[in-house]
Design an enzyme around this catalytic site. Structure first.
Site, PDB file in Angstrom:
ATOM      1  N   SER A   7     -53.134  77.495  70.307  1.00  0.00           N
ATOM      2  CA  SER A   7     -52.575  76.634  71.391  1.00  0.00           C
ATOM      3  C   SER A   7     -54.027  76.023  72.211  1.00  0.00           C
ATOM      4  O   SER A   7     -54.835  76.888  72.830  1.00  0.00           O
ATOM      5  CB  SER A   7     -51.753  77.396  72.334  1.00  0.00           C
ATOM      6  OG  SER A   7     -51.808  76.718  73.600  1.00  0.00           O
ATOM      7  N   HIS A  32     -51.407  73.910  68.078  1.00  0.00           N
ATOM      8  CA  HIS A  32     -50.255  73.715  69.185  1.00  0.00           C
ATOM      9  C   HIS A  32     -50.506  73.047  70.345  1.00  0.00           C
ATOM     10  O   HIS A  32     -51.409  73.524  70.951  1.00  0.00           O
ATOM     11  CB  HIS A  32     -49.727  75.074  69.338  1.00  0.00           C
ATOM     12  CG  HIS A  32     -48.306  75.521  70.147  1.00  0.00           C
ATOM     13  ND1 HIS A  32     -47.324  75.236  69.568  1.00  0.00           N
ATOM     14  CD2 HIS A  32     -48.443  75.638  71.607  1.00  0.00           C
ATOM     15  CE1 HIS A  32     -46.265  75.603  70.598  1.00  0.00           C
ATOM     16  NE2 HIS A  32     -46.960  75.878  71.601  1.00  0.00           N
ATOM     17  N   ASP A  34     -49.375  71.954  74.306  1.00  0.00           N
ATOM     18  CA  ASP A  34     -48.460  72.379  75.200  1.00  0.00           C
ATOM     19  C   ASP A  34     -48.403  71.137  76.194  1.00  0.00           C
ATOM     20  O   ASP A  34     -49.416  70.880  77.016  1.00  0.00           O
ATOM     21  CB  ASP A  34     -48.780  73.649  75.884  1.00  0.00           C
ATOM     22  CG  ASP A  34     -48.564  74.848  74.733  1.00  0.00           C
ATOM     23  OD1 ASP A  34     -47.497  75.006  74.585  1.00  0.00           O
ATOM     24  OD2 ASP A  34     -49.592  75.390  74.634  1.00  0.00           O
ATOM     25  N   MET A  36     -46.623  69.931  79.504  1.00  0.00           N
ATOM     26  CA  MET A  36     -45.876  70.264  80.928  1.00  0.00           C
ATOM     27  C   MET A  36     -45.714  69.247  81.966  1.00  0.00           C
ATOM     28  O   MET A  36     -46.849  68.497  82.160  1.00  0.00           O
ATOM     29  CB  MET A  36     -46.513  71.790  81.348  1.00  0.00           C
ATOM     30  CG  MET A  36     -46.841  72.825  80.406  1.00  0.00           C
ATOM     31  SD  MET A  36     -47.799  74.058  81.102  1.00  0.00           S
ATOM     32  CE  MET A  36     -47.992  75.192  79.758  1.00  0.00           C
ATOM     33  N   HIS A  65     -45.356  70.806  71.824  1.00  0.00           N
ATOM     34  CA  HIS A  65     -44.417  71.857  72.447  1.00  0.00           C
ATOM     35  C   HIS A  65     -44.014  70.910  73.901  1.00  0.00           C
ATOM     36  O   HIS A  65     -44.787  71.143  74.879  1.00  0.00           O
ATOM     37  CB  HIS A  65     -44.782  72.900  72.729  1.00  0.00           C
ATOM     38  CG  HIS A  65     -43.951  74.145  73.215  1.00  0.00           C
ATOM     39  ND1 HIS A  65     -44.605  75.372  73.918  1.00  0.00           N
ATOM     40  CD2 HIS A  65     -42.819  73.828  74.012  1.00  0.00           C
ATOM     41  CE1 HIS A  65     -43.575  75.898  74.457  1.00  0.00           C
ATOM     42  NE2 HIS A  65     -42.463  75.077  74.367  1.00  0.00           N
ATOM     43  N   MET A  67     -42.441  70.901  77.127  1.00  0.00           N
ATOM     44  CA  MET A  67     -41.948  71.636  78.277  1.00  0.00           C
ATOM     45  C   MET A  67     -41.764  70.734  79.326  1.00  0.00           C
ATOM     46  O   MET A  67     -42.215  70.702  80.429  1.00  0.00           O
ATOM     47  CB  MET A  67     -42.674  72.655  78.475  1.00  0.00           C
ATOM     48  CG  MET A  67     -43.050  73.892  77.777  1.00  0.00           C
ATOM     49  SD  MET A  67     -44.284  74.994  77.899  1.00  0.00           S
ATOM     50  CE  MET A  67     -45.312  74.148  76.930  1.00  0.00           C
ATOM     51  N   MET A 136     -39.696  81.729  72.802  1.00  0.00           N
ATOM     52  CA  MET A 136     -40.627  81.940  73.930  1.00  0.00           C
ATOM     53  C   MET A 136     -40.731  83.457  74.029  1.00  0.00           C
ATOM     54  O   MET A 136     -39.809  83.992  74.491  1.00  0.00           O
ATOM     55  CB  MET A 136     -40.336  80.996  75.226  1.00  0.00           C
ATOM     56  CG  MET A 136     -40.249  79.486  75.154  1.00  0.00           C
ATOM     57  SD  MET A 136     -42.232  78.970  74.732  1.00  0.00           S
ATOM     58  CE  MET A 136     -43.129  79.932  76.023  1.00  0.00           C
ATOM     59  N   ASP A 174     -44.382  82.446  70.850  1.00  0.00           N
ATOM     60  CA  ASP A 174     -45.247  81.472  71.579  1.00  0.00           C
ATOM     61  C   ASP A 174     -45.519  82.299  73.185  1.00  0.00           C
ATOM     62  O   ASP A 174     -44.364  82.484  73.664  1.00  0.00           O
ATOM     63  CB  ASP A 174     -44.883  80.193  71.631  1.00  0.00           C
ATOM     64  CG  ASP A 174     -45.664  79.484  72.508  1.00  0.00           C
ATOM     65  OD1 ASP A 174     -47.056  79.790  72.848  1.00  0.00           O
ATOM     66  OD2 ASP A 174     -45.366  78.263  73.017  1.00  0.00           O
ATOM     67  N   GLY A 175     -46.576  82.890  73.292  1.00  0.00           N
ATOM     68  CA  GLY A 175     -46.864  83.490  74.536  1.00  0.00           C
ATOM     69  C   GLY A 175     -47.067  84.978  74.487  1.00  0.00           C
ATOM     70  O   GLY A 175     -46.413  85.830  73.808  1.00  0.00           O
ATOM     71  N   GLY A 176     -48.306  85.319  74.800  1.00  0.00           N
ATOM     72  CA  GLY A 176     -48.846  86.556  74.874  1.00  0.00           C
ATOM     73  C   GLY A 176     -48.979  87.218  73.482  1.00  0.00           C
ATOM     74  O   GLY A 176     -49.027  88.635  73.365  1.00  0.00           O
TER      75      GLY A 176
HETATM   76  C1  DX5 Z   1     -46.859  78.536  77.570  1.00  0.00           C
HETATM   77  C2  DX5 Z   1     -47.165  77.736  76.473  1.00  0.00           C
HETATM   78  C3  DX5 Z   1     -48.107  78.561  75.467  1.00  0.00           C
HETATM   79  C4  DX5 Z   1     -49.427  79.029  75.929  1.00  0.00           C
HETATM   80  C5  DX5 Z   1     -49.818  80.423  74.991  1.00  0.00           C
HETATM   81  O1  DX5 Z   1     -45.917  78.180  78.244  1.00  0.00           O
HETATM   82  O2  DX5 Z   1     -46.075  77.428  75.718  1.00  0.00           O
HETATM   83  O3  DX5 Z   1     -48.300  77.813  74.112  1.00  0.00           O
HETATM   84  O4  DX5 Z   1     -50.630  78.168  75.556  1.00  0.00           O
HETATM   85  O5  DX5 Z   1     -50.675  80.772  75.631  1.00  0.00           O
HETATM   86  P1  DX5 Z   1     -51.369  82.561  75.522  1.00  0.00           P
HETATM   87  O6  DX5 Z   1     -51.349  82.791  73.994  1.00  0.00           O
HETATM   88  O7  DX5 Z   1     -52.557  82.708  75.849  1.00  0.00           O
HETATM   89  O8  DX5 Z   1     -50.127  83.354  76.043  1.00  0.00           O
HETATM   90 ZN    ZN Z   2     -46.331  76.410  73.709  1.00  0.00          ZN
END
Ligand code: DX5
Ligand code: ZN
Length: 229
Positions: A7, A32, A34, A36, A65, A67, A136, A174-176
């Site tokens: 990402s 990826h 993101d 926002m 992605h 958001m 997510m 996606d995430g963590g």
């Molecule tokens: C969060 C994003 C993710 C983010 C993930 O809202 O959708 O794609 O970049 O970041 P990490 O992998 O650091 O949790």
């Molecule tokens: Zn994402």
């Protein structure tokens, strides 16, 4: 073999071209991106002009992605910017079927994301139309958050539904995502691993990407499923 999707949100924005080159040379499959809007999520990241430039610098599949509220208003612009796939959030789309058709008609791969509180079952009537589902595993809006353990159950549920219905929909998480939980995610049924900080904050990002792929390869079941897909 699972798909690894670094990402860009966690990249060094002053050196985006170099970061793209690194991804190009790595064994990553997708990039990826993101987007926002500060409304659907409490943060603003980057938008169309940045993606236009990134598109010129990357050879990878661009997984965008969104958001953002009312994503349908902007889907054609993201197509022009070079998106290969568009992920919209179920929570932002009262006319989700229409959004998915729009993405398909523009020649992109359609995907739907669900937040940690949104049940997998709500996807039942749209699943057959999707290229991938994004589960997510943190609340969207920021990189570097902690993986929400309950997500593992959701991945398993979706894997079961998809296998029972013999669908080819890919499951993206996606995430963590870290080197520590990637194996569990793949074993639960994830096909695509998005990783921001795990990749870009590591001492050797290319090696980290390689390691994420290697974890996937260790899982026999996943390999068989990928061959089938
Ligand atoms: C969060 C994003 C993710 C983010 C993930 O809202 O959708 O794609 O970049 O970041 P990490 O992998 O650091 O949790
Ligand atoms: Zn994402």
């Amino acid at each position: 073999m699972a798909i690894v999707a670094p990402s860009l949100l966690a990249a060094n924005f002053l050196r985006l071209e170099d970061e793209c080159k690194m991804i190009n040379e790595s064994v990553a499959d997708w990039l990826h991106l993101d987007v926002m809007d500060g409304r659907f999520v409490p943060n603003i990241s980057f938008g169309i002009p940045v993606i236009e430039h990134v598109r010129k610098a990357t050879t990878k599949f661009c997984d965008v992605h969104l958001m953002i509220e009312a994503p349908g208003d902007h889907v054609p612009a993201f197509k022009r910017a070079g998106a290969d796939s568009i992920i919209v959030h179920l929570e932002t789309c009262p006319n989700l079927h229409r959004n998915i058709q729009q993405i398909k008609e523009l020649g992109m791969k359609p995907a739907v994301a669900i937040n940690p509180h949104t049940p997998v079952l709500l996807l039942n009537d749209i699943l057959a139309d999707l290229h991938h589902v994004l589960i997510m595993t943190v609340n969207p809006g920021f990189g570097g958050q902690k993986f929400i353990p309950h997500s593992l159950e959701k991945i398993k549920q979706l894997r079961k539904i998809s296998d029972e219905r013999k669908l080819n929909v890919l499951i993206e998480v996606d995430g963590g995502v870290t080197g520590d939980n990637a194996k569990d995610l793949v074993s639960a049924g994830a096909d695509v691993l998005v990783a921001g900080n795990t990749v870009f904050s590591s001492a050797d990002p290319m090696e980290t990407i390689k390691k994420l792929k290697a974890i996937n390869q260790e899982n026999k079941e996943q390999k068989e499923r990928s061959a089938f897909l």
